[in-house]
Design a protein around this motif. Structure first.
Motif, PDB file in Angstrom:
ATOM      1  N   PHE A  36      -3.139  -5.351  -3.025  1.00 28.33           N
ATOM      2  CA  PHE A  36      -3.239  -4.108  -2.736  1.00 28.33           C
ATOM      3  C   PHE A  36      -4.480  -4.069  -1.885  1.00 28.33           C
ATOM      4  N   TYR A  39      -7.458  -1.378   3.807  1.00 34.57           N
ATOM      5  CA  TYR A  39      -6.833  -2.524   4.778  1.00 34.57           C
ATOM      6  C   TYR A  39      -7.809  -1.215   5.827  1.00 34.57           C
ATOM      7  N   HIS A  43      -8.897  -5.850  10.043  1.00 30.84           N
ATOM      8  CA  HIS A  43      -9.912  -7.017  10.765  1.00 30.84           C
ATOM      9  C   HIS A  43      -9.090  -8.495  10.228  1.00 30.84           C
ATOM     10  N   GLY A  45      -9.938 -10.688   8.296  1.00 35.23           N
ATOM     11  CA  GLY A  45     -10.092 -11.337   7.013  1.00 35.23           C
ATOM     12  C   GLY A  45      -8.849 -10.588   6.770  1.00 35.23           C
ATOM     13  N   LYS A  74     -15.008   2.909  -3.576  1.00 34.82           N
ATOM     14  CA  LYS A  74     -16.089   2.699  -2.782  1.00 34.82           C
ATOM     15  C   LYS A  74     -16.890   3.541  -1.937  1.00 34.82           C
ATOM     16  N   ARG A  76     -16.872   6.078  -0.189  1.00 35.92           N
ATOM     17  CA  ARG A  76     -17.053   6.613   1.121  1.00 35.92           C
ATOM     18  C   ARG A  76     -15.319   6.763   1.446  1.00 35.92           C
ATOM     19  N   GLY A 122      -7.676 -10.885  -2.585  1.00 34.16           N
ATOM     20  CA  GLY A 122      -8.688 -12.009  -1.877  1.00 34.16           C
ATOM     21  C   GLY A 122      -9.590 -12.226  -3.448  1.00 34.16           C
ATOM     22  N   ASP A 124     -12.632 -11.588  -4.701  1.00 32.41           N
ATOM     23  CA  ASP A 124     -13.464 -10.890  -5.074  1.00 32.41           C
ATOM     24  C   ASP A 124     -13.035  -9.624  -5.808  1.00 32.41           C
TER      25      ASP A 124
HETATM   26  N1  CTP Z   1     -10.317  -9.403   2.277  1.00 34.12           N
HETATM   27  C1  CTP Z   1     -10.121 -10.582   2.613  1.00 34.12           C
HETATM   28  N2  CTP Z   1     -11.345 -11.716   3.380  1.00 34.12           N
HETATM   29  C2  CTP Z   1     -12.032 -10.392   3.673  1.00 34.12           C
HETATM   30  C3  CTP Z   1     -12.135  -9.308   3.483  1.00 34.12           C
HETATM   31  C4  CTP Z   1     -11.047  -8.884   3.081  1.00 34.12           C
HETATM   32  O1  CTP Z   1      -9.496 -12.048   2.420  1.00 34.12           O
HETATM   33  N3  CTP Z   1     -13.234 -11.027   4.616  1.00 34.12           N
HETATM   34  C5  CTP Z   1      -8.829  -9.691   1.240  1.00 34.12           C
HETATM   35  C6  CTP Z   1      -9.656  -9.081   0.090  1.00 34.12           C
HETATM   36  O2  CTP Z   1     -10.326  -9.431  -0.572  1.00 34.12           O
HETATM   37  C7  CTP Z   1      -8.416  -8.042  -0.488  1.00 34.12           C
HETATM   38  C8  CTP Z   1      -7.593  -7.438   1.066  1.00 34.12           C
HETATM   39  O3  CTP Z   1      -8.202  -8.395   2.035  1.00 34.12           O
HETATM   40  O4  CTP Z   1      -7.255  -8.487  -0.749  1.00 34.12           O
HETATM   41  C9  CTP Z   1      -7.699  -6.135   1.355  1.00 34.12           C
HETATM   42  O5  CTP Z   1      -9.131  -5.739   1.412  1.00 34.12           O
HETATM   43  P1  CTP Z   1      -9.760  -3.645   1.567  1.00 34.12           P
HETATM   44  O6  CTP Z   1     -11.098  -3.992   0.449  1.00 34.12           O
HETATM   45  O7  CTP Z   1      -9.150  -3.378   1.948  1.00 34.12           O
HETATM   46  O8  CTP Z   1     -11.038  -4.814   3.197  1.00 34.12           O
HETATM   47  P2  CTP Z   1     -12.870  -5.159   2.957  1.00 34.12           P
HETATM   48  O9  CTP Z   1     -13.454  -5.620   4.226  1.00 34.12           O
HETATM   49  O10 CTP Z   1     -12.971  -5.861   1.972  1.00 34.12           O
HETATM   50  O11 CTP Z   1     -13.333  -3.894   2.699  1.00 34.12           O
HETATM   51  P3  CTP Z   1     -15.315  -3.428   2.277  1.00 34.12           P
HETATM   52  O12 CTP Z   1     -15.550  -3.476   3.306  1.00 34.12           O
HETATM   53  O13 CTP Z   1     -14.797  -2.221   2.240  1.00 34.12           O
HETATM   54  O14 CTP Z   1     -14.886  -3.368   0.903  1.00 34.12           O
END
Ligand code: CTP
Length: 160
Positions: A36, A39, A43, A45, A74, A76, A122, A124
């Motif tokens: 989930f 996205y 990027h 990640g 989030k 926003r 991820g 987090d």
């Molecule tokens: N994710 C990851 N590495 C990153 C950023 C995100 O592995 N550097 C993973 C998150 O842990 C999640 C998935 O990508 O399982 C989607 O994350 P998302 O919340 O959409 O991306 P973020 O870049 O973390 O967004 P934000 O900064 O808005 O929280």
């Protein structure tokens, strides 16, 4: 179940010294893997997370947060609209299906509906769903890619 075949899965196995014994079944290839996320501003990640998740199964299903859920989660609205985020995810080789995640509380229903046996997120999200979903699927949190996020990208662009 068979052992993972792809190079990604093998790499993940060899790097994952922190995987707990209770998570070892995640390293066996699953039919359907689910993940989930928002996205937004796709990027590297995101791509790495999706590729690793896909390498653990035969198909990867992605629940993409609705605009309203992203506001609730989030604080926003996403930069890219829901249809745009869906379209980009659907074009990725590692993604087999995309659906809209309307509510964080409905994870169990989505897992059951999609027939997923492994949820990958991820780290987090570590500890958030493990016990709640333990009876319906294996939950595996994998290391995030360092130094990149949608939020950091927005900040970098808007403060320059
Ligand atoms: N994710 C990851 N590495 C990153 C950023 C995100 O592995 N550097 C993973 C998150 O842990 C999640 C998935 O990508 O399982 C989607 O994350 P998302 O919340 O959409 O991306 P973020 O870049 O973390 O967004 P934000 O900064 O808005 O929280």
């Amino acid at each position: 179940p068979t052992q993972p075949r792809s190079a990604d899965a093998q790499r993940f196995r060899s790097q994952s010294s922190t995987v707990k014994a209770s998570q070892m079944t995640a390293l066996v290839e699953h039919d359907t893997v689910i993940t989930f996320g928002t996205y937004d501003l796709l990027h590297v990640g995101h791509i790495r997370l999706l590729k690793r998740a896909r390498a653990m199964g035969k198909r990867l299903v992605v629940g993409v947060s609705s605009d309203a859920l992203n506001v609730a989660k989030k604080g926003r609205a996403p930069v890219y609209s829901l249809p745009e985020r869906i379209e980009m995810l659907q074009e990725l080789r590692c993604v087999d299906k995309v659906f809209v995640e309307e509510s964080l509380e409905a994870k169990r229903d989505y897992v059951l509906r999609e027939g997923a046996t492994l949820l990958v997120m991820g780290d987090d999200w570590a500890g958030r769903f493990d016990s709640e979903l333990a009876d319906v699927c294996t939950v595996l949190c994998i290391p995030r890619t360092e130094s990149i996020s949608t939020t950091a990208t927005i900040e970098r662009i808007t403060t320059k």
